[in-house]
Write an enzyme that holds these catalytic residues in place. Sequence first.
Site, PDB file in Angstrom:
ATOM      1  N   HIS A  78       0.858  -1.188   0.000  1.00  0.00           N
ATOM      2  CA  HIS A  78       0.000   0.000   0.000  1.00  0.00           C
ATOM      3  C   HIS A  78       0.896   1.240   0.000  1.00  0.00           C
ATOM      4  CE1 HIS A  78      -3.207   2.763   1.335  1.00  0.00           C
ATOM      5  NE2 HIS A  78      -4.048   1.849   0.886  1.00  0.00           N
ATOM      6  N   GLU A 108      -2.694  -0.006  -6.050  1.00  0.00           N
ATOM      7  CA  GLU A 108      -2.762  -1.296  -5.355  1.00  0.00           C
ATOM      8  C   GLU A 108      -2.943  -2.426  -6.357  1.00  0.00           C
ATOM      9  OE1 GLU A 108      -6.117  -0.839  -2.788  1.00  0.00           O
ATOM     10  OE2 GLU A 108      -5.389   1.028  -1.898  1.00  0.00           O
TER      11      GLU A 108
END
Length: 387
Positions: free
Chosen positions: A190, A348
């Site tokens: 992330h 992501e």
Amino acid sequence: MFLPFVFLLLLLSITSLAQSSDPLQKYTISAQGINATFIPYGARLTNLFVNDKNGCPQDVVLGYDSPGDYIGDDISVHTYFGPIVGRYANRIKNGTFSVQGVTSHIPENEHMGHDTLHGGPVGYDQRNWTVVASNDTTITFSLLDTSFEGFPGSVITYATYSVSSSPPSWTSRLISIPLDQPTPIMIFNHVYWNLGAFVPESDGTVLKDTLHMPYAARYVEIDNILVPTGAIGTVASTPYLDFTSPKPIGRDIEAAINACGYNCTGYDNAFIFDRPPSSSPDSSDLSMLTISSNATGIKLDIFTNQRAIQIYTCDNTNGTIPVKASQQHGDEGQGRTYVEKYGCVVIETQQWIDGVNHPEWGQDAYQIFGVETGPAIVWARYEFGTV
């Protein structure tokens, strides 16, 4: 019987090391034209330097100068700067799912208890990972998840990061192995990116950065709290989500009203990859995403084996978090630069979000893993250059 016994000893040794290692110690790996720094807390990327169009190194990821600040962040705003998130990242509707007839409930930690985000209140991002191997260009972390947050069974994950030159690249390989029960697994890095690195020529946002996702013609439709409805949309019918041809991130962003949740303007959307027939559905031979900054000239290409990607344009940042010292380019005494709205983009690499609750999508083979399946493998390569 010998191999399982050896494997058990390995797990015990890893657990022992985890109890004695410093989760905030910095580890830096480097190759020509790139260096990256990590801490065991969340197996987290804290700095990533690559050269700009003038040959000057720029730190292109957001975070904090002091490793201890990541703990304070998790207690307060919980931005998820740079870690691995999981065991099941992104959102789970009502924190509930069923696998082979067994229902599990994970504590909800978002939207007043209507969904679970990034694995629950204490996900992989807040765990102390163990360094099991490292050298000048690579480092491997491990984490033994013993049913954290109520997920079924135990899972061991190995995260190997490496850097290389020609072109300067960072590769992330995440391997998760279920040890006793079938379970959903979806993890990823992330990372908050700003390829403009807050240089004076940049306006501090990513709105002028050019984004291209040539194989992202579909997306997962969501409700007002960003949970999938089950419907699959096309970017052809939603032009502000169409990045199949290169365009600045900010060109259509004002039209993206409620695209990132109720009363939110911006992007927080999961795009589905439809690779061409010459490739395969989970091949990593093609660049799935290209993003570049005119301010620094830095270009990033992402190759991955994943079938989807989430784009979040930092719609909720509000100028309260300072950028790192490595990203402050003003004269001394001018004050610090802060991260404003749209001051970054999170990319992501993942599977279809909340797919565990949508068997009609046919994604179980990429989301549900057990002792009789192969491991869950998330591979991504981030290649840098200049434009």
